[in-house]
Design a protein around this motif. Structure first.
Motif, PDB file in Angstrom:
ATOM      1  N   ILE A 116       0.851  -1.184   0.000  1.00 50.93           N
ATOM      2  CA  ILE A 116       0.000   0.000   0.000  1.00 50.93           C
ATOM      3  C   ILE A 116       0.891   1.239   0.000  1.00 50.93           C
ATOM      4  O   ILE A 116       1.756   1.375   0.857  1.00 50.93           O
ATOM      5  N   PRO A 117       0.672   2.167  -0.952  1.00 50.07           N
ATOM      6  CA  PRO A 117       1.492   3.377  -0.977  1.00 50.07           C
ATOM      7  C   PRO A 117       1.348   4.130   0.338  1.00 50.07           C
ATOM      8  O   PRO A 117       0.247   4.299   0.845  1.00 50.07           O
ATOM      9  N   THR A 118       2.461   4.591   0.874  1.00 51.83           N
ATOM     10  CA  THR A 118       2.430   5.199   2.195  1.00 51.83           C
ATOM     11  C   THR A 118       1.591   6.464   2.232  1.00 51.83           C
ATOM     12  O   THR A 118       1.038   6.822   3.269  1.00 51.83           O
ATOM     13  N   ILE A 119       1.471   7.148   1.083  1.00 52.22           N
ATOM     14  CA  ILE A 119       0.657   8.357   1.061  1.00 52.22           C
ATOM     15  C   ILE A 119      -0.798   7.999   1.338  1.00 52.22           C
ATOM     16  O   ILE A 119      -1.517   8.727   2.029  1.00 52.22           O
ATOM     17  N   LEU A 120      -1.226   6.854   0.832  1.00 54.60           N
ATOM     18  CA  LEU A 120      -2.601   6.427   1.067  1.00 54.60           C
ATOM     19  C   LEU A 120      -2.842   6.172   2.544  1.00 54.60           C
ATOM     20  O   LEU A 120      -3.888   6.504   3.088  1.00 54.60           O
TER      21      LEU A 120
ATOM     22  N   GLY B 229       3.854   3.813  -6.437  1.00 49.71           N
ATOM     23  CA  GLY B 229       3.323   4.325  -5.184  1.00 49.71           C
ATOM     24  C   GLY B 229       4.180   5.392  -4.536  1.00 49.71           C
ATOM     25  O   GLY B 229       3.777   6.025  -3.573  1.00 49.71           O
ATOM     26  N   GLU B 230       5.383   5.582  -5.044  1.00 52.03           N
ATOM     27  CA  GLU B 230       6.302   6.531  -4.426  1.00 52.03           C
ATOM     28  C   GLU B 230       5.801   7.956  -4.593  1.00 52.03           C
ATOM     29  O   GLU B 230       5.392   8.367  -5.672  1.00 52.03           O
ATOM     30  N   THR B 231       5.837   8.694  -3.507  1.00 46.39           N
ATOM     31  CA  THR B 231       5.256  10.032  -3.539  1.00 46.39           C
ATOM     32  C   THR B 231       6.259  11.138  -3.383  1.00 46.39           C
ATOM     33  O   THR B 231       6.324  12.049  -4.191  1.00 46.39           O
ATOM     34  N   ILE B 259      -2.025  13.669  -5.241  1.00 43.58           N
ATOM     35  CA  ILE B 259      -2.616  13.584  -3.906  1.00 43.58           C
ATOM     36  C   ILE B 259      -1.822  14.435  -2.929  1.00 43.58           C
ATOM     37  O   ILE B 259      -2.370  15.232  -2.167  1.00 43.58           O
ATOM     38  N   GLY B 280      -6.369   7.138  -5.452  1.00 40.41           N
ATOM     39  CA  GLY B 280      -5.754   6.184  -4.552  1.00 40.41           C
ATOM     40  C   GLY B 280      -6.203   4.773  -4.856  1.00 40.41           C
ATOM     41  O   GLY B 280      -5.433   3.813  -4.788  1.00 40.41           O
ATOM     42  N   LEU B 283      -4.235   3.485  -7.672  1.00 40.09           N
ATOM     43  CA  LEU B 283      -2.897   3.082  -7.226  1.00 40.09           C
ATOM     44  C   LEU B 283      -2.933   1.725  -6.543  1.00 40.09           C
ATOM     45  O   LEU B 283      -2.074   0.871  -6.769  1.00 40.09           O
ATOM     46  N   LEU B 284      -3.936   1.559  -5.693  1.00 39.01           N
ATOM     47  CA  LEU B 284      -4.033   0.312  -4.954  1.00 39.01           C
ATOM     48  C   LEU B 284      -4.210  -0.856  -5.910  1.00 39.01           C
ATOM     49  O   LEU B 284      -3.557  -1.890  -5.804  1.00 39.01           O
TER      50      LEU B 284
END
Lengths: 278, 305, 232
Positions: A116-120, B229-231, B259, B280, B283-284
């Motif tokens: 799960i992307p950490t931003i989420l 997923g990297e922000t 986001i 999101g 992304l998931l």
């Protein structure tokens, strides 16, 4: 052997090495840039960098990062307190009861938390904790961090428990010790090192994560700790926020803070390595 | 055995907490995405208009197509950048280096893998991006302008290309770990067979690589999921501008950087937050597909060796 | 006199392969019963069935009756059973990260049969003396077992078992990997323990069997071939 084959072999070796070096070069570039620029900042501000408050955007001085530093320490501490026991217990469940459906299910679930992307995670904690309470808080940040670091701690604990040799397990059961007693007294003693380094992994991760903090802690740069329910600062978030501003002195502060973060990370890594080698 | 049973029951609550967190998260994500689906249907994923309007919810339009394409572009670029060094490092470590250097290299890779992403991002943003623009992007544009992706003149150093390069640097150690894990599954006797037939190292490695193709594909897939997923590093280098990047040298958005950038704004509007949650969701889904396929391929390959 | 262990018509399967066939056996109290047979004959399995350690293996199924000290093993609390009939493995397996003292002490501590530290010290010393190891380790009780030789480690494992004051000792080829000097020592230990507990020992060494056995049971391919009292 023909010259042709020999030549191809040599060429390949050179290519592999060149590409490989290109791959690790950025690490050294980053470390040196941070060391140089961060060092400059810290030297210009002096020790006040570590406990002072930030200065205003257009002033000439980078100011201090004191509150953010303290905030980071608090968050690291809190998130490990929340995350470690949870990771440990679920790892015990998964390793010692692999026959149970729940045990295997938990194993898959925790490992998929990694995807799960950490931003989420940060955004969801915002929606579940920040919105109802109406305020950014240290709690929200700590919980978001705990969820992010959980699978890392879990994997490490799991590996440590699994690597206990079968004859040690047999010895413990031969003495008539139940599973609970075997785990809590014998196996934890045998896996001591792994369990400690798992905590280091959790701390290291918690110190460097930014995205979970974006919408949970609020970024309080000017006052020291005000309470768990109030906004708090953290070093990685400070670096991120300052880098996005157009102000040079804030950029300088960001380099300084980056050096601090780098040092913390490398120290934790070194300690981890020291404890991992038998 | 009763004591064992009690013990198991005592452990259950902890597992239950993890399950609960999971369930709450997924359902909150779905629940928060609902408004935008009601408002726009699936257009949220197919339109590329982003029109926040205050005080007039009906007029708000949010399309995620541009950042979705941005995510894919940045991630693919990252893979292209990271695969040659990553593969080379894995080969070098496993096939060429003596024990001492081997563990040194592995340590270096581990340091890179765990390095906080914000450090990669700030270094790129405050330092590397400018060099990237002057020493790589502008020359590329001048030489290869006829290829569409290089077709525009780089104005700002913060572009899709920049983000892709940084992301590539960041996920390379992760990829190395995956490939190394795969290489080490190959039984020693295969290498022994090659060498006893008098093959050179190059020829042996070629055979190993062919054997390892599923591992490489799986590693690419898993790294793709991670990259998408990297922000933080992306948000600091991509320029955060809403447009469909036809050329790599323009600023853009990925879903995650969108986001990060816009969530703070979303309070002023009615549907924006929901649109971001829908992002999101994308992304998931992307993460789930890439990681399950990747893991499946890895597992299947491991049992076949 | 009641036998300490009584086995009747034991048949055992592991994953649907039958390992033990119609085993019937009596181990008299305060005697050494030696079970001898070639490798793979099921000796270890038999030993582990007596104190239900076999249940830790997957796919185990058995029929028949086993009584320990007069009570059916299924009626025993399994942890009490394992404490009363303690199994000592073939390869020494002391807990490597605990000290020598802690290795011997952990059993009594966790089974809560100790009153205080002084009591524990006494038990540890007694167990190590019985295992004829005390003189060799008394100055280094806080060192790890890794400093001991193989033979000493095996005696440590025996001490660890003895600290629980078991009534039955189940030994699985205790001297199989041990040098002759230590083998002799360990056999001495066992002969002296006979007055205080029942000993069941598994071996494939005929000379050892002859030296130790009060009763001899021969096992082959999971079948009992004969059981005799040596000297008959």
């Amino acid at each position: 052997m023909s010259r042709h084959r020999y030549f191809k072999d040599k060429l390949f070796k050179i290519m592999v090495f060149v590409f490989a070096m290109a791959g690790v070069a950025p690490l050294f570039a980053i470390i040196s840039a941070i060391a140089v620029n961060g060092g400059k900042t810290i030297l210009s501000v002096g020790p006040g960098f570590f406990y002072g408050l930030p200065s205003s955007p257009l002033s000439s001085s980078p100011g201090g990062i004191g509150p953010a530093l303290v905030g980071s320490l608090i968050l690291m501490f809190l998130s490990t307190i929340i995350g470690y026991p949870l990771a440990f217990m679920t790892a015990v469940l998964a390793v010692e009861f692999p026959e149970s459906v729940f045990g295997r299910f938990i194993d898959v679930l925790v490992k998929s938390l990694l995807e799960i992307p950490t931003i989420l995670i940060g955004v969801l904690v915002y929606s579940l904790l920040v919105v109802p309470t109406g305020s950014f808080s240290a709690w929200a940040g700590a919980i978001a961090l705990a969820i992010v670091i959980l699978p890392y701690i879990y994997t490490h604990v799991e590996n440590s428990l699994r690597s206990i040799p079968a004859d040690i397990r047999l010895a413990s059961y031969s003495l008539g010790l139940s599973r609970a007693k075997s785990i809590f007294y014998v196996f934890t003693c045998e896996a001591k090192r792994g369990l400690l380094t798992a905590m280091l992994i959790g701390l290291a991760r918690a110190s460097g994560e930014t995205a979970p903090l974006l919408f949970t802690i609020g970024g309080n740069w000017f006052t020291y700790f005000q309470g768990l329910g109030k906004p708090i600062g953290a070093v990685p978030l400070l670096i991120y926020t300052y880098t996005l501003t157009p102000y040079t002195n804030y950029h300088e502060a960001a380099w300084g803070a980056s050096l601090v973060l780098l040092m913390v990370y490398l120290s934790l890594f070194a300690v981890f390595r020291r404890f991992s080698k038998p | 055995m009763k004591e064992d049973r009690l013990f198991f029951l005592a452990l259950l609550p902890f597992g239950a907490i993890v399950v609960a967190v999971f369930i709450v998260f997924v359902s909150t994500l779905l629940y928060n995405s609902l408004p935008i689906f009601i408002h726009e249907g699936l257009m949220v994923y197919t339109s590329s208009t982003w029109r926040p309007v205050e005080n007039n919810p009906e007029a708000e339009v949010y399309g995620l197509l541009a950042p979705m394409i941005g995510t894919l572009e940045v991630s693919f670029l990252a893979i292209i950048i990271s695969l040659p060094p990553g593969l080379s490092l894995a080969i070098m470590i496993e096939e060429y280096l003596p024990t001492g250097l081997k563990s040194l290299m592995e340590t270096i890779i581990e340091v890179m893998a765990g390095l906080p992403t914000v450090l990669y991002g700030m270094w790129a943003s405050l330092f590397f991006a400018d060099y990237l623009k002057s020493d790589l992007m502008i020359p590329l544009h001048e030489i290869l302008w006829f290829i569409p992706i290089f077709g525009c003149m780089p104005e700002s150093p913060y572009t899709v290309f920049t983000a892709g390069v940084i992301l590539g640097i960041m996920i390379m150690p992760y990829m190395v770990g995956l490939i190394l894990d795969g290489i080490r599954q190959i039984p020693k006797k295969i290498r022994e067979a090659c060498y006893s037939l008098g093959m050179t190292k190059y020829e042996t490695v070629r055979i190993l690589l062919r054997l390892m193709r599923p591992v490489i594909i799986a590693s690419v897939l898993l790294s793709l999921g991670r990259a998408a997923g990297e922000t933080i590093a992306v948000s600091l280098t991509i320029g955060n501008t809403y447009n469909i990047p036809e050329c790599l040298f323009t600023p853009g958005y990925t879903i995650s950087s969108l986001i990060a950038d816009q969530f703070g704004n979303s309070g002023f509007y009615v549907y924006m937050a929901s649109a971001l949650y829908a992002g999101g969701l994308f992304l998931l889904l992307l993460g789930v597909i890439t990681s399950s396929t990747g893991l499946y391929l890895m597992r299947r390959w491991k049992t076949s060796v | 006199m009641n036998p300490a262990i009584m086995i009747e018509d034991l048949n055992l399967w592991i994953k649907n392969r039958q390992i033990l066939h119609n085993i019937s056996l009596r181990a008299p109290a305060y005697k050494i019963t030696v079970i001898i047979g070639p490798s793979g004959s099921g000796k270890s399995t038999l030993l582990r069935t007596i104190n239900r350690l076999i249940e830790l293996t997957e796919g185990v199924r058995y029929t028949g009756m086993i009584r320990v000290l007069g009570k059916d093993i299924m009626d025993w609390d399994v942890y009490e059973l394992r404490r009363t009939a303690v199994y000592v493995a073939q390869t020494p397996n002391p807990f490597p990260h605990m000290t020598i003292y802690e290795n011997v002490a952990i059993g009594p501590v966790l089974h809560d049969i100790v009153r205080d530290k002084a009591d524990l010290d006494r038990i540890v010393r007694w167990a190590l003396e019985k295992a004829m190891l005390w003189d060799e380790v008394k100055g280094r009780l806080d060192e790890k077992p890794g400093v001991l030789s193989g033979g000493q480690q095996q005696r440590l494992c025996i001490a660890r078992a003895l600290a629980l004051k078991p009534q039955i000792l189940l030994l699985d080829e205790p001297t199989a990997n041990i040098d002759p000097e230590n083998t002799h020592r360990i056999e001495e230990v066992l002969k002296r323990l006979r007055d205080e507990m029942t000993i069941v020992l598994v071996t494939h060494n005929h000379d050892q069997a002859m030296r130790l056995a009060d009763y001899l049971v021969v096992i082959r391919d999971g079948h009992i071939e004969s059981s005799v009292k040596p000297g008959d």
